[in-house]
Design an enzyme around this catalytic site. Structure first.
Site, PDB file in Angstrom:
ATOM      1  N   HIS A  14      27.284  10.871 -21.032  1.00 18.87           N
ATOM      2  CA  HIS A  14      27.006  10.477 -19.638  1.00 18.87           C
ATOM      3  C   HIS A  14      27.295  11.664 -18.729  1.00 18.87           C
ATOM      4  O   HIS A  14      28.419  11.853 -18.268  1.00 18.87           O
ATOM      5  CB  HIS A  14      27.881   9.265 -19.277  1.00 18.87           C
ATOM      6  N   HIS A  16      25.051  13.822 -15.631  1.00 20.89           N
ATOM      7  CA  HIS A  16      23.831  14.080 -14.854  1.00 20.89           C
ATOM      8  C   HIS A  16      23.708  15.585 -14.694  1.00 20.89           C
ATOM      9  O   HIS A  16      24.604  16.208 -14.120  1.00 20.89           O
ATOM     10  CB  HIS A  16      23.923  13.410 -13.483  1.00 20.89           C
ATOM     11  N   HIS A 194      23.283   2.356 -15.546  1.00 24.85           N
ATOM     12  CA  HIS A 194      24.567   2.303 -14.863  1.00 24.85           C
ATOM     13  C   HIS A 194      24.773   0.851 -14.431  1.00 24.85           C
ATOM     14  O   HIS A 194      23.884   0.259 -13.796  1.00 24.85           O
ATOM     15  CB  HIS A 194      24.561   3.183 -13.628  1.00 24.85           C
ATOM     16  N   GLU A 197      29.831  -0.140 -12.150  1.00 22.98           N
ATOM     17  CA  GLU A 197      30.610   0.969 -11.583  1.00 22.98           C
ATOM     18  C   GLU A 197      31.165   0.464 -10.242  1.00 22.98           C
ATOM     19  O   GLU A 197      32.361   0.305 -10.077  1.00 22.98           O
ATOM     20  CB  GLU A 197      29.716   2.211 -11.400  1.00 22.98           C
ATOM     21  N   ASP A 275      30.238  12.625 -16.159  1.00 18.83           N
ATOM     22  CA  ASP A 275      29.385  12.111 -15.076  1.00 18.83           C
ATOM     23  C   ASP A 275      28.781  13.245 -14.234  1.00 18.83           C
ATOM     24  O   ASP A 275      27.645  13.641 -14.478  1.00 18.83           O
ATOM     25  CB  ASP A 275      30.160  11.117 -14.204  1.00 18.83           C
ATOM     26  N   ASP A 276      29.512  13.730 -13.243  1.00 21.22           N
ATOM     27  CA  ASP A 276      29.027  14.820 -12.378  1.00 21.22           C
ATOM     28  C   ASP A 276      30.150  15.846 -12.248  1.00 21.22           C
ATOM     29  O   ASP A 276      30.828  15.917 -11.207  1.00 21.22           O
ATOM     30  CB  ASP A 276      28.647  14.256 -11.005  1.00 21.22           C
TER      31      ASP A 276
HETATM   32  N1  HPA Z   1      26.491   6.572 -10.290  1.00 20.32           N
HETATM   33  C1  HPA Z   1      25.254   6.332  -9.874  1.00 20.32           C
HETATM   34  N2  HPA Z   1      24.354   7.264  -9.726  1.00 20.32           N
HETATM   35  C2  HPA Z   1      24.656   8.521 -10.025  1.00 20.32           C
HETATM   36  C3  HPA Z   1      25.913   8.846 -10.466  1.00 20.32           C
HETATM   37  C4  HPA Z   1      26.874   7.818 -10.629  1.00 20.32           C
HETATM   38  O1  HPA Z   1      28.039   8.010 -11.020  1.00 20.32           O
HETATM   39  N3  HPA Z   1      25.908  10.183 -10.672  1.00 20.32           N
HETATM   40  C5  HPA Z   1      24.678  10.633 -10.368  1.00 20.32           C
HETATM   41  N4  HPA Z   1      23.918   9.628  -9.966  1.00 20.32           N
HETATM   42 ZN    ZN Z   2      26.523   8.495 -13.826  1.00 14.50          ZN
END
Ligand code: HPA
Ligand code: ZN
Length: 337
Positions: A14, A16, A194, A197, A275-276
């Site tokens: 996971h 991006h 997703h 969250e 994630d990012d």
């Molecule tokens: N959640 C939703 N969208 C996203 C995320 C995330 O953590 N990171 C990049 N786009």
């Molecule tokens: Zn994500």
């Protein structure tokens, strides 16, 4: 534990790719493309990375990706991420990209995929890092936009293993994308979304029952619903959990409160992911360090997390076997020290 984590052969599921855009590279590419950024320098950009919810982050994330224009930009972005994870002993990675964030600005779908894919090929040849590409639909946009993205992907079908669903979760339930996911499955794509969250457990049910996903991205809110936990355990549905993302986006108040250990104890197929990483303060090692310190995870739990990610990966059984063996040998060697 610190060196154990660093050497641990890891699998990431996971991440991006646009979320790996470090400020230094962003300024470099902005200069190359003669785009101006609304920040003086790298430091003032980093100062803007103070989020109190998902949408705060998304606003800055979409702004950042505007800098990406050429095939070489996507190559450089992906290359930098792969060099970083190579230094962290990540052996396999499954990368999300957001085609609509680029095609909406006039960057052709092929420019995006070809730049990313060329960097993935190079990393496999040079470092032995294997990878898969998953294209995400932006859930704040209409389903018709997702359909047109699916059509644009047709010429690159062989490069893309699956489809996902990201962006603003609240008020954009999985059901909104039921038909486009059905069509994607029909075309042989694996599916993830997703869910849970910021959204409620109902969104996880929606991802399972309306989108028929193979994995849930995040999934934190399942713990509010014991029957859902039981189902996820029984069906061995993987959850790609992102600890530093969760604290940075205030999904979890403090790392000591993070549900990862409770998820492990419940028998959920949980994995650790970044994630990012450029926005949330760390790649795979930093995420593993943060949860290990805060939740006092032991070697067995770290081994389970690493092994879960292999089980949940979209690779064939040969590759899984190789990854499992490498992990097993590593853990055994640590025990004998
Ligand atoms: N959640 C939703 N969208 C996203 C995320 C995330 O953590 N990171 C990049 N786009
Ligand atoms: Zn994500």
């Amino acid at each position: 534990m610190k060196t154990l984590i660093e050497g641990l052969p890891k699998v990431e599921l996971h991440c991006h790719i646009e979320g790996t855009f470090e400020p230094e590279l962003m300024f470099q590419l902005a200069q190359r493309n003669r785009v101006s950024l609304p920040y003086q320098d790298v430091d003032s950009l980093r100062k803007a990375y103070a989020f109190s919810q998902l949408q705060d982050f998304l606003d800055i994330y979409y702004q950042g990706m505007n800098v990406l224009q050429s095939e070489q930009d996507f190559y450089d972005l992906t290359r930098a991420y792969l060099q970083k994870i190579h230094s962290q002993n990540v052996r396999h990675t499954e990368i999300f990209f957001d085609p609509q964030g680029h095609t909406s600005r006039g960057v052709p779908f092929g420019v995006v995929v070809e730049g990313i894919a060329r960097a993935l090929d190079d990393a496999e040849n040079q470092y032995g890092i294997t990878s898969k590409l998953i294209m995400c639909f932006l859930r704040h946009l209409d389903q018709s936009d997702a359909f047109s993205t699916l059509t644009q992907a047709e010429s690159f079908r062989h490069r893309i293993v699956g489809v996902g669903l990201d962006s603003s979760e609240r008020n954009n339930p999985p059901q909104k994308f039921e038909q486009v996911f059905a069509e994607a499955r029909n075309q042989g794509y694996l599916c993830v979304a997703h869910a849970g969250e910021e959204g409620p457990p109902e969104y996880i049910y929606g991802a399972l029952d309306s989108l028929h996903v193979n994995r849930i991205d995040h999934g934190n809110s399942c713990l509010q619903d014991p029957a859902l936990v039981q189902r996820l355990v029984q069906e061995r549905i993987p959850l790609t959990v992102c600890p530093l993302s969760n604290t940075r986006l205030c999904v979890v108040d403090r790392m000591q409160d993070h549900p990862l250990k409770r998820m492990l104890d419940a028998g959920l197929l949980v994995t650790v992911n970044s994630d990012d990483p450029a926005y949330f303060g760390g790649y795979m090692n930093e995420n593993f360090h943060a949860v290990t310190d805060a939740l006092e995870l032991n070697v067995q739990q770290l081994g389970t997390l690493a092994s879960n990610a292999i089980e949940a990966a979209f690779v064939d059984s040969d590759r899984k076997q190789t990854l499992h063996k490498e992990l097993h040998d590593y853990i055994a060697a640590q025990r004998n020290e």
